[in-house]
Design a protein around this motif. Structure first.
Motif, PDB file in Angstrom:
ATOM      1  N   ILE A  82       0.827  -1.284  -0.234  1.00 44.62           N
ATOM      2  CA  ILE A  82      -0.109  -0.003   0.097  1.00 44.62           C
ATOM      3  C   ILE A  82       1.161   1.035   0.049  1.00 44.62           C
ATOM      4  N   PHE A  83       0.786   2.136  -1.194  1.00 46.05           N
ATOM      5  CA  PHE A  83       1.523   3.173  -1.031  1.00 46.05           C
ATOM      6  C   PHE A  83       1.709   4.171   0.187  1.00 46.05           C
ATOM      7  N   ASN A  84       2.697   4.394   0.767  1.00 51.20           N
ATOM      8  CA  ASN A  84       2.903   5.124   1.788  1.00 51.20           C
ATOM      9  C   ASN A  84       2.388   4.794   2.800  1.00 51.20           C
ATOM     10  N   ALA A  85       2.049   3.530   3.148  1.00 48.09           N
ATOM     11  CA  ALA A  85       1.405   2.975   4.372  1.00 48.09           C
ATOM     12  C   ALA A  85       2.225   2.796   5.431  1.00 48.09           C
ATOM     13  N   VAL A  86       2.737   3.651   6.121  1.00 48.83           N
ATOM     14  CA  VAL A  86       3.620   3.649   7.194  1.00 48.83           C
ATOM     15  C   VAL A  86       3.149   4.284   8.342  1.00 48.83           C
ATOM     16  N   PHE A  87       2.696   3.649   9.560  1.00 47.23           N
ATOM     17  CA  PHE A  87       2.169   4.044  10.657  1.00 47.23           C
ATOM     18  C   PHE A  87       3.216   4.464  11.548  1.00 47.23           C
ATOM     19  N   ARG A  88       3.630   5.561  12.034  1.00 45.87           N
ATOM     20  CA  ARG A  88       4.864   5.985  12.743  1.00 45.87           C
ATOM     21  C   ARG A  88       4.524   6.640  14.261  1.00 45.87           C
ATOM     22  N   LEU A  89       5.231   6.241  15.068  1.00 41.05           N
ATOM     23  CA  LEU A  89       5.144   6.676  16.387  1.00 41.05           C
ATOM     24  C   LEU A  89       6.623   7.000  16.955  1.00 41.05           C
ATOM     25  N   ASP A  90       6.769   8.143  17.241  1.00 43.50           N
ATOM     26  CA  ASP A  90       7.893   8.506  17.909  1.00 43.50           C
ATOM     27  C   ASP A  90       8.005   9.370  19.364  1.00 43.50           C
ATOM     28  N   TYR A  91       8.796   9.228  19.978  1.00 43.25           N
ATOM     29  CA  TYR A  91       8.739   9.891  21.280  1.00 43.25           C
ATOM     30  C   TYR A  91      10.265  10.711  21.606  1.00 43.25           C
ATOM     31  N   GLY A  92      10.083  11.989  21.473  1.00 38.30           N
ATOM     32  CA  GLY A  92      11.404  12.651  21.495  1.00 38.30           C
ATOM     33  C   GLY A  92      11.441  13.269  23.024  1.00 38.30           C
ATOM     34  N   PHE A  93      12.950  13.015  23.188  1.00 40.27           N
ATOM     35  CA  PHE A  93      13.165  13.579  24.730  1.00 40.27           C
ATOM     36  C   PHE A  93      14.017  14.936  24.434  1.00 40.27           C
ATOM     37  N   GLY A  94      13.525  16.010  25.141  1.00 38.99           N
ATOM     38  CA  GLY A  94      14.315  17.275  24.928  1.00 38.99           C
ATOM     39  C   GLY A  94      15.442  17.356  25.876  1.00 38.99           C
ATOM     40  N   ILE A  95      16.523  18.070  25.648  1.00 38.47           N
ATOM     41  CA  ILE A  95      17.784  18.206  26.198  1.00 38.47           C
ATOM     42  C   ILE A  95      17.943  19.707  26.550  1.00 38.47           C
ATOM     43  N   GLY A  96      18.073  19.870  27.951  1.00 35.37           N
ATOM     44  CA  GLY A  96      18.513  21.301  28.482  1.00 35.37           C
ATOM     45  C   GLY A  96      17.340  21.766  29.121  1.00 35.37           C
ATOM     46  N   ALA A  97      17.682  22.887  29.848  1.00 38.80           N
ATOM     47  CA  ALA A  97      16.507  23.548  30.681  1.00 38.80           C
ATOM     48  C   ALA A  97      15.285  23.806  30.225  1.00 38.80           C
ATOM     49  N   GLY A  98      14.327  23.420  30.656  1.00 37.45           N
ATOM     50  CA  GLY A  98      12.816  23.890  30.232  1.00 37.45           C
ATOM     51  C   GLY A  98      12.359  23.088  28.646  1.00 37.45           C
ATOM     52  N   ALA A  99      13.343  22.002  28.537  1.00 38.67           N
ATOM     53  CA  ALA A  99      13.048  21.400  27.249  1.00 38.67           C
ATOM     54  C   ALA A  99      11.815  20.486  27.220  1.00 38.67           C
ATOM     55  N   SER A 100      10.923  20.275  26.244  1.00 43.00           N
ATOM     56  CA  SER A 100       9.829  19.409  26.497  1.00 43.00           C
ATOM     57  C   SER A 100      10.008  18.079  25.896  1.00 43.00           C
ATOM     58  N   ASN A 101       9.214  17.043  26.224  1.00 39.41           N
ATOM     59  CA  ASN A 101       9.144  15.886  25.682  1.00 39.41           C
ATOM     60  C   ASN A 101       7.696  15.617  25.122  1.00 39.41           C
ATOM     61  N   GLY A 102       7.612  14.516  23.976  1.00 38.55           N
ATOM     62  CA  GLY A 102       6.303  14.380  23.583  1.00 38.55           C
ATOM     63  C   GLY A 102       6.381  13.224  22.306  1.00 38.55           C
ATOM     64  N   ILE A 103       5.196  12.686  22.511  1.00 37.59           N
ATOM     65  CA  ILE A 103       4.926  11.630  21.414  1.00 37.59           C
ATOM     66  C   ILE A 103       4.412  12.297  20.046  1.00 37.59           C
ATOM     67  N   VAL A 104       4.585  11.782  18.953  1.00 37.59           N
ATOM     68  CA  VAL A 104       4.338  12.168  17.649  1.00 37.59           C
ATOM     69  C   VAL A 104       3.725  11.022  16.835  1.00 37.59           C
ATOM     70  N   PHE A 105       2.431  11.237  16.450  1.00 36.93           N
ATOM     71  CA  PHE A 105       1.959  10.345  15.339  1.00 36.93           C
ATOM     72  C   PHE A 105       1.863  10.598  14.233  1.00 36.93           C
ATOM     73  N   GLY A 106       1.833   9.696  13.279  1.00 36.65           N
ATOM     74  CA  GLY A 106       1.730  10.244  11.791  1.00 36.65           C
ATOM     75  C   GLY A 106       1.594   8.949  10.622  1.00 36.65           C
ATOM     76  N   ILE A 107       1.399   9.190   9.446  1.00 35.82           N
ATOM     77  CA  ILE A 107       1.298   8.460   8.498  1.00 35.82           C
ATOM     78  C   ILE A 107       2.295   8.680   7.507  1.00 35.82           C
ATOM     79  N   GLY A 108       3.160   7.979   7.025  1.00 33.30           N
ATOM     80  CA  GLY A 108       4.199   7.920   6.105  1.00 33.30           C
ATOM     81  C   GLY A 108       5.646   8.284   7.083  1.00 33.30           C
ATOM     82  N   GLN A 109       6.637   8.039   6.583  1.00 33.21           N
ATOM     83  CA  GLN A 109       7.969   8.224   7.186  1.00 33.21           C
ATOM     84  C   GLN A 109       8.145   9.578   7.474  1.00 33.21           C
ATOM     85  N   TYR A 110       8.730  10.019   8.577  1.00 37.94           N
ATOM     86  CA  TYR A 110       8.915  11.524   9.022  1.00 37.94           C
ATOM     87  C   TYR A 110       9.780  12.199   7.756  1.00 37.94           C
ATOM     88  N   PHE A 111      10.709  11.441   7.033  1.00 36.43           N
ATOM     89  CA  PHE A 111      11.195  12.182   6.048  1.00 36.43           C
ATOM     90  C   PHE A 111      11.971  11.209   5.069  1.00 36.43           C
TER      91      PHE A 111
END
Length: 425
Positions: free
Chosen positions: A396-425
């Motif tokens: 199925i063309f571009n049928a990529v379900f993605r889930l990522d969790y990013g960890f912020g580095i540094g004071a006050g940095a945020s963390n979070g989950i990112v959902f999407g369809i297709g590779q991030y890039f």
């Protein structure tokens, strides 16, 4: 005896010459939805031309890039009358639903639903629409036919009505506007050769910024209304080998826009003046062993002419550049962003693939009114490593379900989950 050997040698030479004399037939195996006349017009191997294995290989690469195909292979048969070429194709399912989930700027639940057909009428047309709820309602409809006029020239049209709550960052403080943009776009699509593509287009845009209620930020506009004309040019150099979920090679994508202010109120003339927007993405992919893939993207972006305006075009956002940072947390008139990730196939059976990934997203922004050196002095830099996984349907063309969790580095940095369809890039 000598005469017999001479005759045999001559026969072998004639047979070999006949084998290499030219392509006598080109046939396709596995076609269901894609139209054969469309492929014959698009591809470079044609009956009657000299056989060239390099041209066959380039045809196969081009077929692998088309949304309609999961994989393409060739089979070449040499015969006394010439060369018979077969392209063996596995078609993709190309009617793709999409979903994206996020948190809106007011903390509410935001989502985007879409459906796109990437091989409409069997000749690589794109037809689709989306609906988005992000505090307010938005929608868009799209149609593109990259090969309408020839194998090198096509057209595209789209209309979008976008309404969101958009933060704008003034020196006096942050302010959330109700932003509405109605956009009509038409463009010409050029495929010069196997590696080079371009677009030329124009957009008529009606922009409206409005703020209701008590103004928490004094000496800032309560409303802005402007009509604009965007002149847009894009160029892509593509040299990629695609094998299902694996990419290998290089791509460069440039987008340049001249944004011309047509008319509007007096406040808009101050804040929404003419400017030039430039952006280039450099992408490099490398296969690693049997199941690994290293992917990299370097994004460079800058504006000329609106360096002082708080209504800057480049946003720092989960879905666009740095995973885990949040939704529209900053705006800038310049950006340098590096995304690098390693993708590893963890499980593969038939059409189904589970892929894990480890990534590092890093970027720097130039705030309105700041010098270009801010991009490199570390004062406005974000660094987010993270982990994720992908569920992939190979047919199925571009049928990529993605889930990522990013960890912020540094004071006050945020963390979070990112959902999407297709590779991030």
């Amino acid at each position: 005896m000598r005469k017999v050997l001479t005759v045999l040698v001559c026969c072998v030479a004639v047979f070999a010459a006949a084998q290499e004399s030219g392509v006598v037939s080109l046939d396709f195996k596995g076609l269901k939805k894609t139209k054969e006349p469309f492929l014959r017009r698009l591809l470079k191997v044609k009956p009657g031309l000299e056989y060239d294995s390099v041209v066959v290989r380039k045809d196969i690469e081009r077929l692998n890039r088309l949304p309609g195909f999961a994989i393409a292979r060739d089979s070449v048969v040499f015969s006394p009358v010439g060369v018979k070429v077969y392209y063996i194709l596995e078609e993709n399912f190309t009617i793709i639903p999409g979903a994206r989930i996020a948190t809106a700027n007011d903390g509410s639940f935001a989502y985007r639903l879409s459906a796109f057909e990437f091989n409409f009428l069997g000749n690589n047309q794109l037809l689709g629409a989306y609906y988005e709820r992000n505090v307010f309602d938005s929608f868009g409809v799209f149609w593109e036919h990259p090969f309408l006029f020839s194998d090198q020239l096509g057209v595209g049209f789209n209309y979008q009505d976008i309404t969101r709550q958009e933060p704008v960052f003034f020196e006096q403080g942050d302010k959330d506007y109700r932003f509405n943009s109605k956009q009509w776009e038409g463009k010409l699509i050029f495929s010069f050769d196997f590696n080079n593509e371009a677009e030329l287009g124009a957009l008529f845009v009606q922009e409206r910024y409005s703020f209701d209620g008590l103004d928490p930020v004094p000496n800032t506009p309560a409303a802005l209304n402007a009509d604009k004309l965007f002149y847009r040019a894009a160029y892509r150099f593509i040299d990629l080998d695609i094998q299902y979920q694996y990419f290998d090679g290089f791509q460069s994508s440039f987008v340049g826009q001249y944004i011309h202010f047509l008319n509007g109120d007096s406040q808009a003339e101050v804040f929404l003046q003419d400017f030039v927007s430039l952006r280039n993405d450099f992408l490099w992919y490398k296969r690693v062993g049997k199941g690994g893939n290293w992917a990299n993207r370097l994004r460079l972006a800058a504006t000329i002419g609106n360096e002082e305006s708080p209504f800057a075009p480049f946003t720092l956002d989960n879905q666009l550049n740095i995973r885990g940072v949040g939704n529209v947390v900053d705006r800038g008139t310049g950006a340098v962003v590096l995304n690098t990730e390693y993708r590893q196939t963890l499980y593969e059976k038939g059409w189904f693939v589970v892929q894990g990934n480890a990534f590092l997203d890093a970027g720097a922004w130039r705030d309105p009114g700041e010098p270009i050196s801010q991009l490199f002095d570390g004062s406005n830099t974000r660094v987010h490593p993270g982990l994720g996984f992908r569920l992939i349907h190979k047919r199925i063309f571009n049928a990529v379900f993605r889930l990522d969790y990013g960890f912020g580095i540094g004071a006050g940095a945020s963390n979070g989950i990112v959902f999407g369809i297709g590779q991030y890039f």
